[in-house]
Design a protein around this motif. Sequence first.
Motif, PDB file in Angstrom:
ATOM      1  N   GLY A  45      33.903 -23.203 -46.384  1.00 56.30           N
ATOM      2  CA  GLY A  45      34.584 -21.996 -45.929  1.00 56.30           C
ATOM      3  C   GLY A  45      34.416 -21.774 -44.436  1.00 56.30           C
ATOM      4  N   ALA A  46      33.220 -22.063 -43.923  1.00 59.16           N
ATOM      5  CA  ALA A  46      32.984 -21.910 -42.483  1.00 59.16           C
ATOM      6  C   ALA A  46      33.824 -22.904 -41.680  1.00 59.16           C
ATOM      7  N   ILE A  47      33.929 -24.113 -42.167  1.00 60.48           N
ATOM      8  CA  ILE A  47      34.764 -25.116 -41.487  1.00 60.48           C
ATOM      9  C   ILE A  47      36.232 -24.708 -41.574  1.00 60.48           C
ATOM     10  N   GLY A  48      36.652 -24.189 -42.724  1.00 65.27           N
ATOM     11  CA  GLY A  48      38.046 -23.769 -42.895  1.00 65.27           C
ATOM     12  C   GLY A  48      38.418 -22.592 -42.018  1.00 65.27           C
ATOM     13  N   THR A  49      37.451 -21.677 -41.769  1.00 69.24           N
ATOM     14  CA  THR A  49      37.764 -20.525 -40.916  1.00 69.24           C
ATOM     15  C   THR A  49      37.946 -20.911 -39.452  1.00 69.24           C
ATOM     16  N   SER A  50      37.454 -22.073 -39.070  1.00 70.80           N
ATOM     17  CA  SER A  50      37.677 -22.509 -37.688  1.00 70.80           C
ATOM     18  C   SER A  50      39.157 -22.864 -37.468  1.00 70.80           C
ATOM     19  N   PHE A  51      39.865 -23.202 -38.540  1.00 71.28           N
ATOM     20  CA  PHE A  51      41.298 -23.495 -38.440  1.00 71.28           C
ATOM     21  C   PHE A  51      42.130 -22.241 -38.667  1.00 71.28           C
ATOM     22  N   ASN A  52      41.844 -21.554 -39.770  1.00 68.36           N
ATOM     23  CA  ASN A  52      42.603 -20.368 -40.146  1.00 68.36           C
ATOM     24  C   ASN A  52      41.690 -19.510 -41.017  1.00 68.36           C
ATOM     25  N   ILE A  53      41.570 -18.231 -40.711  1.00 70.05           N
ATOM     26  CA  ILE A  53      40.632 -17.385 -41.439  1.00 70.05           C
ATOM     27  C   ILE A  53      41.037 -17.204 -42.903  1.00 70.05           C
ATOM     28  N   ILE A  54      42.310 -17.094 -43.167  1.00 71.46           N
ATOM     29  CA  ILE A  54      42.780 -16.950 -44.556  1.00 71.46           C
ATOM     30  C   ILE A  54      42.517 -18.233 -45.335  1.00 71.46           C
ATOM     31  N   LEU A  55      42.771 -19.365 -44.715  1.00 70.85           N
ATOM     32  CA  LEU A  55      42.518 -20.659 -45.359  1.00 70.85           C
ATOM     33  C   LEU A  55      41.026 -20.828 -45.668  1.00 70.85           C
ATOM     34  N   GLY A  56      40.174 -20.479 -44.707  1.00 64.15           N
ATOM     35  CA  GLY A  56      38.728 -20.607 -44.906  1.00 64.15           C
ATOM     36  C   GLY A  56      38.202 -19.714 -46.008  1.00 64.15           C
TER      37      GLY A  56
END
Length: 103
Positions: A45-56
């Motif tokens: 989730g932390a890695i995903g939030t670096s791209f897009n907060i909703i995705l993370g």
Amino acid sequence: MENNKNNVSHYPVYKGLKKPFVFKGYKGKFIYYAAGGLILSLVIGAIGTSFNIILGLGMMILGVAATIYFVGHFQKTRGLFNKSKDSKTLWVHQNRIKKIINK
């Protein structure tokens, strides 16, 4: 020679409480599986939030839900003491340890 029957002492072997550790419904090894899955979900989730907060956040929620489901399912179906049976091996266990006292 004396009879060795009187020189043998028996001591019971401590085998623990014979109950698994339980935390929030998870038993024994499944506690570690759940903790590992939750930590992995947080990292993803932390890695995903670096791209897009909703995705993370979506990936983290999905990972936590999958961890809870699969660990609960494995605990019910496989059980805590799931071991493979090897019919070629003979295991001998004693319930008591014998100590021979030499006088």
